[in-house]
Design an enzyme around this catalytic site. Structure first.
Site, PDB file in Angstrom:
ATOM      1  N   ARG A   1       6.143 -16.383 -11.073  1.00  0.00           N
ATOM      2  CA  ARG A   1       6.789 -15.538 -12.097  1.00  0.00           C
ATOM      3  C   ARG A   1       6.282 -15.869 -13.494  1.00  0.00           C
ATOM      4  NH1 ARG A   1      11.030 -12.862  -9.504  1.00  0.00           N
ATOM      5  NH2 ARG A   1      12.211 -14.063  -7.972  1.00  0.00           N
TER       6      ARG A   1
ATOM      7  N   ASP B   1       8.971   0.092  -6.115  1.00  0.00           N
ATOM      8  CA  ASP B   1       8.100   0.045  -4.935  1.00  0.00           C
ATOM      9  C   ASP B   1       8.539   1.188  -4.020  1.00  0.00           C
ATOM     10  OD1 ASP B   1       6.238  -1.008  -3.088  1.00  0.00           O
ATOM     11  OD2 ASP B   1       7.720  -2.327  -2.202  1.00  0.00           O
TER      12      ASP B   1
ATOM     13  N   ASP C   1       7.309 -12.231  -8.375  1.00  0.00           N
ATOM     14  CA  ASP C   1       7.084 -13.439  -7.590  1.00  0.00           C
ATOM     15  C   ASP C   1       6.485 -13.147  -6.230  1.00  0.00           C
ATOM     16  OD1 ASP C   1       9.615 -12.222  -6.601  1.00  0.00           O
ATOM     17  OD2 ASP C   1       9.635 -13.982  -5.294  1.00  0.00           O
TER      18      ASP C   1
ATOM     19  N   ASP D   1      11.484  -4.779 -12.527  1.00  0.00           N
ATOM     20  CA  ASP D   1      10.076  -5.150 -12.632  1.00  0.00           C
ATOM     21  C   ASP D   1       9.170  -4.105 -12.000  1.00  0.00           C
ATOM     22  OD1 ASP D   1      10.980  -5.703 -10.036  1.00  0.00           O
ATOM     23  OD2 ASP D   1      10.217  -7.755  -9.977  1.00  0.00           O
TER      24      ASP D   1
ATOM     25  N   LYS E   1       4.522   1.650  -7.785  1.00  0.00           N
ATOM     26  CA  LYS E   1       3.531   1.820  -6.712  1.00  0.00           C
ATOM     27  C   LYS E   1       3.808   3.157  -6.057  1.00  0.00           C
ATOM     28  CE  LYS E   1       3.083  -2.940  -5.076  1.00  0.00           C
ATOM     29  NZ  LYS E   1       3.585  -3.814  -3.990  1.00  0.00           N
TER      30      LYS E   1
ATOM     31  N   PHE F   1       0.119  -6.309  -3.226  1.00  0.00           N
ATOM     32  CA  PHE F   1       1.222  -7.169  -3.655  1.00  0.00           C
ATOM     33  C   PHE F   1       0.808  -7.916  -4.917  1.00  0.00           C
ATOM     34  CE2 PHE F   1       4.441 -10.352  -3.775  1.00  0.00           C
ATOM     35  CZ  PHE F   1       5.549  -9.672  -3.287  1.00  0.00           C
ATOM     36  N   VAL F   2       1.533  -7.689  -5.987  1.00  0.00           N
ATOM     37  CA  VAL F   2       1.159  -8.273  -7.278  1.00  0.00           C
ATOM     38  C   VAL F   2       2.172  -9.326  -7.718  1.00  0.00           C
ATOM     39  CG1 VAL F   2      -0.103  -6.229  -8.020  1.00  0.00           C
ATOM     40  CG2 VAL F   2       2.344  -6.417  -8.537  1.00  0.00           C
TER      41      VAL F   2
HETATM   42  P1  IMP Z   1      11.962  -1.431  -3.797  1.00  0.00           P
HETATM   43  O1  IMP Z   1      13.438  -1.479  -3.524  1.00  0.00           O
HETATM   44  O2  IMP Z   1      11.157  -1.222  -2.556  1.00  0.00           O
HETATM   45  O3  IMP Z   1      11.582  -0.463  -4.898  1.00  0.00           O
HETATM   46  O4  IMP Z   1      11.545  -2.882  -4.238  1.00  0.00           O
HETATM   47  C1  IMP Z   1      11.741  -3.351  -5.491  1.00  0.00           C
HETATM   48  C2  IMP Z   1      11.691  -4.856  -5.482  1.00  0.00           C
HETATM   49  O5  IMP Z   1      10.761  -5.365  -4.515  1.00  0.00           O
HETATM   50  C3  IMP Z   1      11.204  -5.343  -6.807  1.00  0.00           C
HETATM   51  O6  IMP Z   1      12.285  -5.547  -7.701  1.00  0.00           O
HETATM   52  C4  IMP Z   1      10.495  -6.615  -6.448  1.00  0.00           C
HETATM   53  O7  IMP Z   1      11.412  -7.676  -6.432  1.00  0.00           O
HETATM   54  C5  IMP Z   1      10.000  -6.424  -5.044  1.00  0.00           C
HETATM   55  N1  IMP Z   1       8.568  -6.078  -5.001  1.00  0.00           N
HETATM   56  C6  IMP Z   1       8.035  -4.932  -4.543  1.00  0.00           C
HETATM   57  N2  IMP Z   1       6.687  -4.937  -4.634  1.00  0.00           N
HETATM   58  C7  IMP Z   1       6.366  -6.140  -5.178  1.00  0.00           C
HETATM   59  C8  IMP Z   1       5.112  -6.754  -5.531  1.00  0.00           C
HETATM   60  O8  IMP Z   1       4.004  -6.212  -5.396  1.00  0.00           O
HETATM   61  N3  IMP Z   1       5.203  -7.994  -6.056  1.00  0.00           N
HETATM   62  C9  IMP Z   1       6.384  -8.647  -6.246  1.00  0.00           C
HETATM   63  N4  IMP Z   1       7.567  -8.106  -5.947  1.00  0.00           N
HETATM   64  C10 IMP Z   1       7.568  -6.863  -5.401  1.00  0.00           C
HETATM   65 MG    MG Z   2      12.765  -8.246  -7.813  1.00  0.00          MG
END
Ligand code: IMP
Ligand code: MG
Length: 191
Positions: free
Chosen positions: A166, A104, A160, A101, A132, A153-154
């Site tokens: 969701r 981040d 979610d 999705d 992001k 945070f979206v």
């Molecule tokens: P990463 O490992 O930091 O890239 O995080 C990825 C996961 O964090 C995504 O698959 C989401 O589940 C969650 N996540 C990160 N930012 C957001 C947000 O703004 N809204 C909802 N879920 C997020």
């Molecule tokens: Mg996720």
């Protein structure tokens, strides 16, 4: 009292989502010079994105779901991921498309690629609906990105907050009072 009342601002409307997802599907299908692909959606966040994306991709495909959670309380190194994976299809020698999705920090996608790499797929590509840029902490880049979003945070379209929202058909930002941080959760995790 629907979830929609909690949305302060819509960032991406359902029309823009639909149009971009269609475009992305075309880009991905064109880039995959293979006659088939195994799609690996990272649940739960990518379920709606994946459902829409794959129906716009006229490739012969298998779907092989995976789910990921971060260890509660663990600090942020890429080895913190717990991966639940019931692989029924052999990925060895196969082209693979991993779908998430949002990119981040990037640690989730990086960890999943490291894990799937053990199966020796022919090629692995990654598609994320959102990125992001401001929060990125890994050197890798996703191959296909739907939209860049600001560091907020979206929720919605699969994403979610504490398990909710969701099912919102658009991507939005919640009213501040709806973000009720439970300190352990915000410190450790998401997924
Ligand atoms: P990463 O490992 O930091 O890239 O995080 C990825 C996961 O964090 C995504 O698959 C989401 O589940 C969650 N996540 C990160 N930012 C957001 C947000 O703004 N809204 C909802 N879920 C997020
Ligand atoms: Mg996720």
């Amino acid at each position: 009292m629907g979830t929609r009342d909690d949305v302060e601002r819509v960032l991406i409307s359902r029309e823009r989502l639909a149009e971009r997802v269609r475009g992305l599907a075309g880009e991905i299908a064109a880039a995959f010079g293979h006659d088939r692909v195994t799609v690996v959606p990272i649940l739960s966040g990518s379920m709606i994105f994946t459902a829409d994306l794959i129906r716009e991709m006229p490739l012969k495909m298998r779907i092989n779901i995976i789910s990921v959670s971060s260890y509660q309380g663990a600090t942020t190194v890429s080895g913190d991921l717990r991966i639940n994976h019931a692989l029924t299809d052999d990925l060895t020698g196969e082209p693979v498309l991993v779908v998430d999705d949002i990119f981040d920090t990037g640690k989730t996608l990086k960890g999943v690629l490291e894990y799937l790499g053990r199966f020796r797929p022919a090629v692995m590509r990654t598609a994320v609906l959102l990125q992001k840029k401001a929060r990125q902490q890994v050197a890798m880049e996703p191959d296909f990105v739907g939209f860049q979003v600001p560091d907020e945070f979206v929720v919605g379209y699969g994403l979610d907050y504490n398990g909710f929202y969701r099912n919102l058909p658009e991507i939005g930002v919640l009213r501040p009072e709806c973000y009720r941080p439970s300190p352990e959760k915000t410190a450790a995790g998401k997924a």
